[in-house]
Scaffold this motif. Structure first.
Motif, PDB file in Angstrom:
ATOM      1  N   GLY A 411      17.759  11.585   6.986  1.00 40.19           N
ATOM      2  CA  GLY A 411      16.319  11.731   7.164  1.00 40.19           C
ATOM      3  C   GLY A 411      15.731  10.617   8.004  1.00 40.19           C
ATOM      4  O   GLY A 411      14.878  10.855   8.881  1.00 40.19           O
ATOM      5  N   LEU A 412      16.188   9.380   7.780  1.00 46.67           N
ATOM      6  CA  LEU A 412      15.698   8.246   8.574  1.00 46.67           C
ATOM      7  C   LEU A 412      16.093   8.390  10.044  1.00 46.67           C
ATOM      8  O   LEU A 412      15.278   8.162  10.948  1.00 46.67           O
ATOM      9  CB  LEU A 412      16.253   6.942   8.010  1.00 46.67           C
ATOM     10  N   GLU A 413      17.347   8.757  10.280  1.00 50.62           N
ATOM     11  CA  GLU A 413      17.827   8.871  11.667  1.00 50.62           C
ATOM     12  C   GLU A 413      17.145  10.022  12.395  1.00 50.62           C
ATOM     13  O   GLU A 413      16.899   9.947  13.605  1.00 50.62           O
ATOM     14  CB  GLU A 413      19.351   9.063  11.676  1.00 50.62           C
ATOM     15  N   ASN A 414      16.808  11.090  11.669  1.00 47.80           N
ATOM     16  CA  ASN A 414      16.152  12.252  12.294  1.00 47.80           C
ATOM     17  C   ASN A 414      14.640  12.092  12.385  1.00 47.80           C
ATOM     18  O   ASN A 414      13.966  12.890  13.056  1.00 47.80           O
ATOM     19  CB  ASN A 414      16.464  13.529  11.499  1.00 47.80           C
ATOM     20  N   GLY A 415      14.100  11.125  11.685  1.00 49.95           N
ATOM     21  CA  GLY A 415      12.655  10.926  11.699  1.00 49.95           C
ATOM     22  C   GLY A 415      11.892  11.819  10.750  1.00 49.95           C
ATOM     23  O   GLY A 415      10.649  11.846  10.781  1.00 49.95           O
ATOM     24  N   THR A 416      12.597  12.535   9.875  1.00 49.48           N
ATOM     25  CA  THR A 416      11.905  13.395   8.907  1.00 49.48           C
ATOM     26  C   THR A 416      11.572  12.657   7.616  1.00 49.48           C
ATOM     27  O   THR A 416      10.849  13.186   6.777  1.00 49.48           O
ATOM     28  CB  THR A 416      12.755  14.636   8.573  1.00 49.48           C
ATOM     29  N   LEU A 417      12.113  11.452   7.453  1.00 52.47           N
ATOM     30  CA  LEU A 417      11.858  10.670   6.253  1.00 52.47           C
ATOM     31  C   LEU A 417      11.211   9.355   6.662  1.00 52.47           C
ATOM     32  O   LEU A 417      11.769   8.573   7.453  1.00 52.47           O
ATOM     33  CB  LEU A 417      13.165  10.419   5.487  1.00 52.47           C
ATOM     34  N   ASP A 418      10.016   9.137   6.139  1.00 51.88           N
ATOM     35  CA  ASP A 418       9.296   7.878   6.347  1.00 51.88           C
ATOM     36  C   ASP A 418       9.517   7.034   5.091  1.00 51.88           C
ATOM     37  O   ASP A 418       9.075   7.421   3.995  1.00 51.88           O
ATOM     38  CB  ASP A 418       7.808   8.160   6.556  1.00 51.88           C
ATOM     39  N   PRO A 419      10.184   5.881   5.211  1.00 47.16           N
ATOM     40  CA  PRO A 419      10.550   5.127   3.998  1.00 47.16           C
ATOM     41  C   PRO A 419       9.361   4.603   3.204  1.00 47.16           C
ATOM     42  O   PRO A 419       9.511   4.319   2.006  1.00 47.16           O
ATOM     43  CB  PRO A 419      11.405   3.981   4.542  1.00 47.16           C
ATOM     44  N   ILE A 420       8.226   4.459   3.849  1.00 47.20           N
ATOM     45  CA  ILE A 420       7.073   3.931   3.103  1.00 47.20           C
ATOM     46  C   ILE A 420       6.098   5.030   2.694  1.00 47.20           C
ATOM     47  O   ILE A 420       5.098   4.761   2.024  1.00 47.20           O
ATOM     48  CB  ILE A 420       6.341   2.848   3.921  1.00 47.20           C
ATOM     49  N   GLY A 472      15.863  20.186   6.951  1.00 43.38           N
ATOM     50  CA  GLY A 472      16.513  21.448   7.293  1.00 43.38           C
ATOM     51  C   GLY A 472      18.033  21.391   7.157  1.00 43.38           C
ATOM     52  O   GLY A 472      18.641  20.316   7.156  1.00 43.38           O
ATOM     53  N   SER A 473      18.621  22.555   7.056  1.00 43.16           N
ATOM     54  CA  SER A 473      20.061  22.648   6.776  1.00 43.16           C
ATOM     55  C   SER A 473      20.913  22.099   7.915  1.00 43.16           C
ATOM     56  O   SER A 473      21.896  21.399   7.678  1.00 43.16           O
ATOM     57  CB  SER A 473      20.431  24.103   6.490  1.00 43.16           C
ATOM     58  N   GLU A 474      20.546  22.415   9.145  1.00 47.07           N
ATOM     59  CA  GLU A 474      21.362  21.972  10.272  1.00 47.07           C
ATOM     60  C   GLU A 474      21.442  20.454  10.342  1.00 47.07           C
ATOM     61  O   GLU A 474      22.515  19.878  10.557  1.00 47.07           O
ATOM     62  CB  GLU A 474      20.792  22.533  11.578  1.00 47.07           C
ATOM     63  N   ALA A 475      20.293  19.805  10.129  1.00 44.76           N
ATOM     64  CA  ALA A 475      20.266  18.344  10.194  1.00 44.76           C
ATOM     65  C   ALA A 475      21.090  17.730   9.061  1.00 44.76           C
ATOM     66  O   ALA A 475      21.826  16.758   9.271  1.00 44.76           O
ATOM     67  CB  ALA A 475      18.820  17.851  10.118  1.00 44.76           C
ATOM     68  N   ILE A 477      23.612  19.078   7.411  1.00 45.87           N
ATOM     69  CA  ILE A 477      25.038  19.328   7.649  1.00 45.87           C
ATOM     70  C   ILE A 477      25.591  18.328   8.665  1.00 45.87           C
ATOM     71  O   ILE A 477      26.650  17.728   8.462  1.00 45.87           O
ATOM     72  CB  ILE A 477      25.266  20.776   8.123  1.00 45.87           C
ATOM     73  N   LYS A 478      24.855  18.131   9.776  1.00 36.67           N
ATOM     74  CA  LYS A 478      25.312  17.174  10.798  1.00 36.67           C
ATOM     75  C   LYS A 478      25.324  15.749  10.254  1.00 36.67           C
ATOM     76  O   LYS A 478      26.224  14.964  10.559  1.00 36.67           O
ATOM     77  CB  LYS A 478      24.413  17.269  12.025  1.00 36.67           C
ATOM     78  N   GLY A 479      24.327  15.430   9.440  1.00 43.03           N
ATOM     79  CA  GLY A 479      24.288  14.096   8.847  1.00 43.03           C
ATOM     80  C   GLY A 479      25.469  13.860   7.925  1.00 43.03           C
ATOM     81  O   GLY A 479      26.078  12.788   7.925  1.00 43.03           O
ATOM     82  N   ALA A 480      25.802  14.888   7.129  1.00 49.59           N
ATOM     83  CA  ALA A 480      26.952  14.760   6.228  1.00 49.59           C
ATOM     84  C   ALA A 480      28.238  14.573   7.013  1.00 49.59           C
ATOM     85  O   ALA A 480      29.111  13.788   6.624  1.00 49.59           O
ATOM     86  CB  ALA A 480      27.034  15.986   5.325  1.00 49.59           C
ATOM     87  N   GLU A 481      28.370  15.288   8.123  1.00 47.42           N
ATOM     88  CA  GLU A 481      29.553  15.138   8.974  1.00 47.42           C
ATOM     89  C   GLU A 481      29.675  13.710   9.488  1.00 47.42           C
ATOM     90  O   GLU A 481      30.782  13.157   9.585  1.00 47.42           O
ATOM     91  CB  GLU A 481      29.488  16.109  10.147  1.00 47.42           C
ATOM     92  N   GLN A 482      28.544  13.093   9.805  1.00 45.52           N
ATOM     93  CA  GLN A 482      28.565  11.703  10.265  1.00 45.52           C
ATOM     94  C   GLN A 482      29.126  10.767   9.202  1.00 45.52           C
ATOM     95  O   GLN A 482      29.696   9.727   9.514  1.00 45.52           O
ATOM     96  CB  GLN A 482      27.145  11.253  10.650  1.00 45.52           C
ATOM     97  N   GLN A 566      17.826  -0.357  13.089  1.00 47.12           N
ATOM     98  CA  GLN A 566      16.484  -0.404  12.508  1.00 47.12           C
ATOM     99  C   GLN A 566      16.420   0.202  11.113  1.00 47.12           C
ATOM    100  O   GLN A 566      15.541  -0.137  10.313  1.00 47.12           O
ATOM    101  CB  GLN A 566      15.462   0.308  13.419  1.00 47.12           C
ATOM    102  N   ASN A 567      17.355   1.078  10.796  1.00 48.73           N
ATOM    103  CA  ASN A 567      17.352   1.706   9.473  1.00 48.73           C
ATOM    104  C   ASN A 567      18.305   1.040   8.486  1.00 48.73           C
ATOM    105  O   ASN A 567      18.218   1.276   7.278  1.00 48.73           O
ATOM    106  CB  ASN A 567      17.714   3.181   9.591  1.00 48.73           C
ATOM    107  N   LEU A 568      19.213   0.210   8.992  1.00 48.94           N
ATOM    108  CA  LEU A 568      20.227  -0.396   8.126  1.00 48.94           C
ATOM    109  C   LEU A 568      19.584  -1.277   7.051  1.00 48.94           C
ATOM    110  O   LEU A 568      19.919  -1.170   5.867  1.00 48.94           O
ATOM    111  CB  LEU A 568      21.208  -1.214   8.962  1.00 48.94           C
ATOM    112  N   SER A 569      18.673  -2.125   7.462  1.00 50.96           N
ATOM    113  CA  SER A 569      18.054  -3.026   6.485  1.00 50.96           C
ATOM    114  C   SER A 569      17.229  -2.259   5.455  1.00 50.96           C
ATOM    115  O   SER A 569      17.140  -2.666   4.290  1.00 50.96           O
ATOM    116  CB  SER A 569      17.168  -4.053   7.206  1.00 50.96           C
ATOM    117  N   ILE A 570      16.617  -1.140   5.876  1.00 48.44           N
ATOM    118  CA  ILE A 570      15.839  -0.309   4.946  1.00 48.44           C
ATOM    119  C   ILE A 570      16.747   0.218   3.842  1.00 48.44           C
ATOM    120  O   ILE A 570      16.419   0.157   2.652  1.00 48.44           O
ATOM    121  CB  ILE A 570      15.166   0.859   5.699  1.00 48.44           C
TER     122      ILE A 570
END
Length: 660
Positions: A411-420, A472-475, A477-482, A566-570
């Protein structure tokens, strides 16, 4: 006068030609019968004097024993130029044997004319040129060593060595106190008295050594059995396979056992014999062709007990050693802390990908299969219902909430999740809409306002279900593959390949949402999850996992930048809060002076919501400061008392021991 001389010369030429044909026919008959193993027909070619020197039965037996003993095949003879003056037909012979090809060009077939027929003047030199009467053809096996299995520090985990056979000399053993000695032996060896009496009853000669069991050379039982020859209790040395005497390694190493009839039939290369020992499980089986040795064979002539000439020699090919990345100390520590609970644990080095521990619990001691299993050990296996027969580190499990790292990172890498961003969630149940019917996502915590860090720390299923639907499912699935889900990890050992779902899609909202918090149909190994969390300790990269260490091996990145800088520290902050914060679900694992990031997980195993099923407890931790280890552990059936916190405690104890 000239005319008379011409006639004489013509007649001589005619006679020579006739003679040559007869000799050729003799040789061809000799060849045909030898090649076709017609030793009785071969005997009929012998001169009367030769037949007087050896009987037909002895002749046939001699050829049969020698040629079958050396496994002669593809025999081929080639006739040389006939020596009519000395009445000899020189020839060469080639044949395949158990020791390789024999190729000799120094054979001679002497002949004599008897009753208008040419006959063979036979001697042992027609078997092999240098043979004399009384000589023997010997076949000697040169035993090849099986390769060793070594840990990362070079310690032998499996190697050839000397075992000690405990046995009985019945003639002496039976003289006095037979029954008492049987009871004593049974007690010392932890076997039944019946085991001993049956072996003694099967023996027909009281002077034969009757083997009872094999022991490791350092077995403490030997101190009670040595120097008892006068009582008929003996020990003898024998070669065998010796394993690290620790159950922690059994499922990984496997064991060797006698080759089966089916395996022997499948051996087209002829490498094995009925006496061969082959890998039956674990690394011993997976690397059979690397570890196995191929015995050497020598065929030689023996005269008066002394070797006089080697006919063929195939050198022994010793098996190759394999070195594995396992840290024996860590492997043992993990297994001991799991205390026989059913489950799996894998530890990796985040910066190299080296697999430091690969544990299936409960396991077995590989030495059981090369020595023996005591009565107590057999009873224990029955009590645990032979749970050690399953290799759990090669098995797939539902990851439960440990999957939330992958959902969060995706979610962070795709921009669909805002951590704050704070999500408002009321109550402990949620569904997307009424299309879900009676199905709801449930959570344990009850916070109303939830952002990423709180969702991770309290393991909020609803928060992650919502985020899965948003990306979404496609994102997903691709994230899990990563994060290696669905990837063939190719570590050189068969581990089942993980999956995002049964059919590879997330085409239903409920399935997508459930997958977001680690339920659904996703299945992973502990190796998958140890690698996933290792990214938190390795700048967001996942290294290629390595089990087999080769001389030229270099660590390589399998999945690069699965978590961006940028997302690692989060994510480090969120997942370290699970351990570091007093209200984190994994706070029990906190170790002073060592910063850990981790996640608890409880995977419910049931067919439908509302049912009562079994639960598997997870805990994964990676040390952020030193990046020495990332460890994933799952224990089955934690609902029976251990609970997920019990798994957290196990991992903590491992890390305390290993990192401090």
């Amino acid at each position: 006068m000239k005319r008379v001389l011409g006639i004489v010369a013509f007649c001589a030429l005619l006679l020579t030609g006739c003679s040559s044909d007869a000799e050729k026919l003799l040789f061809e008959s000799f060849e045909e019968k030898l090649v076709n193993e017609d030793y009785e027909g071969l005997y009929l070619l012998l001169s009367s004097e030769s037949q007087q020197a050896i009987t037909k039965e002895d002749f046939i037996t001699r050829y049969t024993n020698i040629y079958s003993g050396i496994k002669a095949s593809n025999i081929d003879l080639e006739m040389g130029e006939i020596d009519t003056e000395n009445k000899v037909i020189p020839f060469s012979l080639t044949m395949n044997t158990v020791a390789g090809e024999v190729n000799r060009s120094d054979f001679e077939l002497p002949f004599i004319k008897e009753d208008k027929e040419l006959k063979v003047i036979w001697s042992e030199s027609l078997i092999f040129p240098m043979m004399e009467s009384g000589d023997k053809v010997r076949v000697s096996t040169q035993t090849a060593n099986r390769g060793s299995i070594l840990d990362r520090n070079g310690e032998a985990l499996a190697s050839d060595g000397t075992l000690v056979t405990v046995g009985i000399h019945p003639a002496i053993f039976d003289e006095e106190n037979r029954d008492n000695k049987i009871k004593e032996l049974a007690n010392i060896l932890d076997i039944s008295e019946e085991t001993i009496t049956k072996k003694l009853a099967a023996n027909s000669n009281p002077d034969y050594f009757v083997p009872i069991v094999d022991l490791l050379p350092d077995s403490p039982k030997l101190t009670l059995l040595e120097n008892r020859r006068k009582e008929g209790i003996l020990t003898q040395s024998k070669q065998g396979r010796i394993y690290k005497n620790d159950e922690a390694f059994g499922r990984l190493l496997g064991y060797i056992r006698p080759i089966s009839e089916e395996e022997l039939k499948a051996d087209e290369e002829g490498i094995y014999t009925t006496a061969s020992m082959v890998g039956k499980a674990g690394l011993e089986q997976v690397y059979e062709t690397t570890l196995r040795g191929i015995n050497g064979v020598e065929i030689y002539i023996e005269r008066d007990g002394t070797k006089v000439e080697t006919l063929a020699l195939k050198e022994a090919q010793h098996g190759e050693d394999i070195k594995i990345s396992i840290d024996s100390y860590l492997q043992t520590t993990v297994y001991q802390k799991m205390n026989g609970e059913k489950g799996s644990a894998t530890a990796v080095d985040p910066t190299t990908g080296d697999i430091l521990a690969l544990v299936s619990s409960p396991s077995y001691n590989s030495n059981w299969f090369t020595t023996y299993m005591t009565k107590s050990e057999q009873q224990h296996r029955e009590e645990i219902q032979f749970a050690d027969e399953k290799n759990r580190f090669a098995t797939l499990y539902s990851p439960g909430s440990t999957f939330k790292l992958i959902t969060a990172a995706t979610g962070l890498e795709n921009g669909t999740l805002d951590p704050i961003e704070i999500k408002t969630i009321n109550g402990r149940e949620w569904q997307k809409d009424s299309s879900w019917g009676n199905y709801h996502i449930r959570r344990i915590n009850a916070q109303t306002n939830v952002a990423l860090k709180e969702a991770v720390k309290y393991s909020d299923n609803i928060y992650f279900g919502m985020n899965a639907l948003e990306m979404g499912s496609e994102a997903l699935i691709k994230g899990a593959e990563q994060f290696t889900i669905g990837t063939d990890l190719a570590i050189g050992y068969p581990i089942k390949q993980s999956q995002i779902s049964n059919n590879g899609t997330l085409n239903r909202d409920i399935l997508l949402a459930d997958t977001g918090y680690g339920q659904g149909e996703i299945m992973v190994s502990t190796l998958n999850m140890a690698l996933a969390y290792s990214a938190l300790s390795n700048s967001g990269n996942i290294m290629a996992p390595t089990l087999i260490l080769t001389d030229n091996h270099q660590p390589s990145v399998l999945k690069e930048s699965v978590i961006s800088t940028q997302n690692l520290s989060i994510l480090q902050d969120a997942f370290s809060a699970v351990v570091e914060d007093s209200d984190g679900t994994g706070h029990l694992a906190k170790i002073d002076g060592i910063k850990l990031a981790g996640k608890t997980g409880t995977a419910e195993i049931k067919s439908s919501q509302g049912e009562t099923g079994s639960e598997n407890g997870w805990f994964i931790a990676t040390d952020l400061d030193s990046s020495n280890v990332s460890i994933a552990m799952v224990v089955e059936d934690v609902q029976e008392g251990l609970g997920t916190l019990g798994v957290v405690s196990m991992v903590k104890e491992v890390l305390l021991d290993y990192l401090k």
